[in-house]
Design a protein around this motif. Structure first.
Motif, mmCIF file in Angstrom:
data_model
loop_
_atom_site.group_PDB
_atom_site.id
_atom_site.type_symbol
_atom_site.label_atom_id
_atom_site.label_comp_id
_atom_site.label_asym_id
_atom_site.label_seq_id
_atom_site.Cartn_x
_atom_site.Cartn_y
_atom_site.Cartn_z
ATOM 1 N N VAL A 119 0.882 -1.068 -0.110
ATOM 2 C CA VAL A 119 0.052 -0.021 0.054
ATOM 3 C C VAL A 119 0.828 1.224 0.043
ATOM 4 C CG1 VAL A 119 -1.982 -0.965 1.211
ATOM 5 C CG2 VAL A 119 -0.244 -0.032 2.580
ATOM 6 N N GLU A 120 0.322 2.281 -0.431
ATOM 7 C CA GLU A 120 1.118 3.538 -0.407
ATOM 8 C C GLU A 120 1.017 4.004 0.940
ATOM 9 O OE1 GLU A 120 1.278 7.579 -3.170
ATOM 10 O OE2 GLU A 120 -0.031 6.239 -3.757
ATOM 11 N N ASP A 121 1.816 4.791 1.329
ATOM 12 C CA ASP A 121 1.879 5.618 2.651
ATOM 13 C C ASP A 121 1.526 6.841 2.326
ATOM 14 O OD1 ASP A 121 2.202 6.539 5.084
ATOM 15 O OD2 ASP A 121 4.274 6.744 5.029
ATOM 16 N N GLN A 122 0.187 7.313 2.712
ATOM 17 C CA GLN A 122 -0.267 8.867 2.306
ATOM 18 C C GLN A 122 -0.141 9.495 3.691
ATOM 19 O OE1 GLN A 122 -4.226 8.364 1.046
ATOM 20 N NE2 GLN A 122 -3.597 7.926 -1.086
ATOM 21 N N LEU A 123 0.053 8.923 4.907
ATOM 22 C CA LEU A 123 -0.098 9.563 6.104
ATOM 23 C C LEU A 123 1.427 10.179 6.311
ATOM 24 C CD1 LEU A 123 -1.782 7.238 8.728
ATOM 25 C CD2 LEU A 123 -2.756 8.889 7.367
ATOM 26 N N GLY A 124 2.443 9.421 5.815
ATOM 27 C CA GLY A 124 3.665 10.082 5.890
ATOM 28 C C GLY A 124 3.772 11.459 5.539
ATOM 29 N N PRO A 125 3.772 11.409 4.250
ATOM 30 C CA PRO A 125 3.851 12.708 3.589
ATOM 31 C C PRO A 125 3.050 14.043 4.251
ATOM 32 C CG PRO A 125 3.898 11.296 1.898
ATOM 33 C CD PRO A 125 3.405 10.501 3.317
ATOM 34 N N SER A 126 1.706 13.687 4.545
ATOM 35 C CA SER A 126 0.861 14.553 5.481
ATOM 36 C C SER A 126 1.408 14.994 6.787
ATOM 37 C CB SER A 126 -0.496 14.105 5.386
ATOM 38 O OG SER A 126 -1.465 14.888 5.928
ATOM 39 N N LEU A 127 1.846 14.099 7.457
ATOM 40 C CA LEU A 127 2.469 14.189 8.889
ATOM 41 C C LEU A 127 3.603 15.204 8.829
ATOM 42 C CD1 LEU A 127 2.159 13.905 11.787
ATOM 43 C CD2 LEU A 127 3.640 11.686 11.336
ATOM 44 N N CYS A 128 4.455 14.769 7.859
ATOM 45 C CA CYS A 128 5.738 15.739 7.558
ATOM 46 C C CYS A 128 5.120 17.029 7.339
ATOM 47 C CB CYS A 128 6.823 15.122 6.720
ATOM 48 S SG CYS A 128 7.256 13.444 7.004
#
Length: 507
Positions: free
Chosen positions: A277-286
């Motif tokens: 799956v693609e991590d969408q939370l990481g970029p948003s959290l950063c």
């Protein structure tokens, strides 16, 4: 025996399980030690009241269902220790002596300080084990098991904790189901009783009626066991008020004294690491971390493995002011984040009554059995970050914040709650914002490499990043810092290396 009969006839499956586990601990102790070698610590509170009746039932069952009678009273041969204090409520003292008379307790009264009195008692008697009404969440419960040797510096004895995993709800379910007498203070709004100097009725039980001044509902009507100690008066400390400890040091965070705070992010999940799956939370959290003026040192993805999580947390927690974690939280076998955090801090996972109450309200009847694995949190280092918009609180373990979000929308909501909590508790102080300037150029990497290297030396306070959206696409150069003038000077210095029109500003 009336206690055992009342539990067996109850429809409360959870209470039955807790009762059976407690009786098992008691019977183990009775099998290991003789009656002369054991004692009960009784203080007249609700927990020790429960413990007394559990011991009565356990002793009855240990004797094969037979009890000795003495003038119509059931004989209770286990020595009972009572610490008599001048700061105790009169109602506690009265209840204790009435209980001793009702059940034939052999009271050993300690009037000196508890440690000295206990040392003298153990010297005069062959006591090897003491039953205690300690529950997880009590200040003294950290590090204890159902059988735990006494602390260093204390006289040697085994602490036996039959109700260690019981909650506030469990205690009152037992008392009401078995219809046993308890101290009258609990009918006056007291939910956790200490001394007369630090205990008041729990305001959450106050009767809001002009005709009922200073009247309170009974303790068993408190809906959330997590608020049991709301009637304890205590001095506020940074940790108790929710201030975030930067670099593991307690105290308030003063944004004017911290020009730069550093955070990192850890994602837990094989599905992210393996590209399933693609991590969408990481970029948003950063982006969110940067939006409050914090520096971001690193982001990592680790496997669903306790040792892997622990190693990454161990590496990050000492190098960052805050470590954000997401993924790997829940009841599944792959949800190992909390266990990894506990291992990184060198503590165990233990039942958290406050969190268990939230889960019970959220998942209702699905939260059954003697232990809710989702309510096991790192012991002694956990603080729950509750916000009315969230169904369950976020978890903070010293400088590690564990998010429950599974998508960007949930992350947005949790971040908004963190921001609002910051207004009251300085949780994530807003620092001077970053300023970003982007310029474009069609120059080649070779042409611009040396000027950019010199620029990085001349402007160490500016983060200069370079990337292309495609191999032959336009080169994008980012200038990011906290001083607009310095950024403008850096862009101007770069432009001087090349002919006019070599760059165009896009932001």
């Amino acid at each position: 025996m009336e206690i055992d009969k009342a539990i067996r006839e109850s429809d409360d499956r959870r209470l039955k399980t807790k009762y059976n586990n407690a009786i098992y601990v008691i019977q183990r102790a009775l099998a290991i030690y003789s009656i002369e070698e054991i004692a009960l610590s009784f203080n007249g509170g609700k927990d020790s009241t429960v413990l007394l009746h559990l011991l009565r039932a356990g002793f009855f069952l240990h004797k094969g269902g037979q009890s000795c009678s003495n003038g119509g009273l059931i004989s209770f041969p286990i020595r009972t220790i009572y610490f008599e204090s001048s700061s105790a409520f009169p109602e506690i003292n009265s209840f204790t002596y009435e209980t001793a008379s009702s059940y034939g307790l052999q009271l050993d009264i300690i009037s000196s300080d508890f440690k000295t009195g206990l040392e003298n008692l153990l010297k005069a008697n062959p006591i090897k084990a003491i039953f205690l009404g300690v529950r997880i969440g009590d200040p003294t419960a950290v590090g204890q098991e159902q059988f735990s040797p006494s602390s260093p510096g204390w006289p040697p004895f085994m602490r036996v904790n039959p109700i260690l995993d019981w909650s506030y709800r469990d205690v009152w379910a037992f008392i009401l189901t078995c219809k046993v007498r308890y101290c009258s203070l609990y009918d006056q709004g007291y939910t956790s009783i200490g001394s007369i100097h630090d205990t008041v009725p729990n305001s959450l039980l106050s009767i809001n009626d002009s005709s009922c001044k200073d009247r309170f509902k009974p303790a068993y009507l408190l809906s959330d066991g997590r608020l049991e100690r709301a009637g304890r008066v205590k001095k506020l400390s940074p940790s108790s008020t929710g201030h975030f400890p930067v670099n593991d040091s307690p105290g308030d965070v003063d944004p004017h004294k911290n020009s730069m705070l550093v955070a990192s992010a850890i994602a837990v999940g094989d599905e992210i690491l393996f590209g399933t799956v693609e991590d969408q939370l990481g970029p948003s959290l950063c982006r969110k971390i940067r939006s409050i003026g914090w520096s971001l040192s690193q982001a990592a993805v680790v496997r669903n493995d306790i040792d892997s999580v622990a190693a990454e947390v161990e590496r990050f927690k000492s190098a960052n002011d805050v470590v954000f974690m997401y993924g790997g939280v829940g009841p599944l076998h792959s949800d190992v984040t909390l266990a990894g955090v506990a291992k990184a801090f060198g503590v165990r996972l233990a039942p958290d009554e406050e969190f268990e109450e939230y889960l019970r309200h959220l998942i209702g009847e699905h939260c059954t059995g003697d232990r809710n694995e989702m309510a096991l949190l790192p012991e002694g280092i956990t603080e729950l970050l509750h916000h009315e918009k969230l169904p369950v609180p976020m978890i903070k373990c010293q400088n590690v914040i564990i998010l429950a979000a599974t998508n960007v929308a949930e992350l947005d909501e949790e971040w908004e709650c963190l921001t609002e909590l910051t207004k009251s508790y300085n949780l994530l102080p807003m620092l001077e914002p970053f300023v970003l300037k982007q310029i474009l150029t069609n120059l080649s990497d070779v042409e611009i490499a040396q000027p950019l290297s010199k620029l990085c030396l001349d402007f160490p306070d500016i983060n200069i990043g370079v990337y292309r959206k495609s191999r032959n696409g336009t080169l994008v150069i980012n200038f990011e810092g906290k001083n607009q003038l310095r950024i403008d000077l850096a862009v101007e210095a770069l432009c001087k290396f090349f002919h006019p029109g070599a760059f165009s500003e896009i932001h």
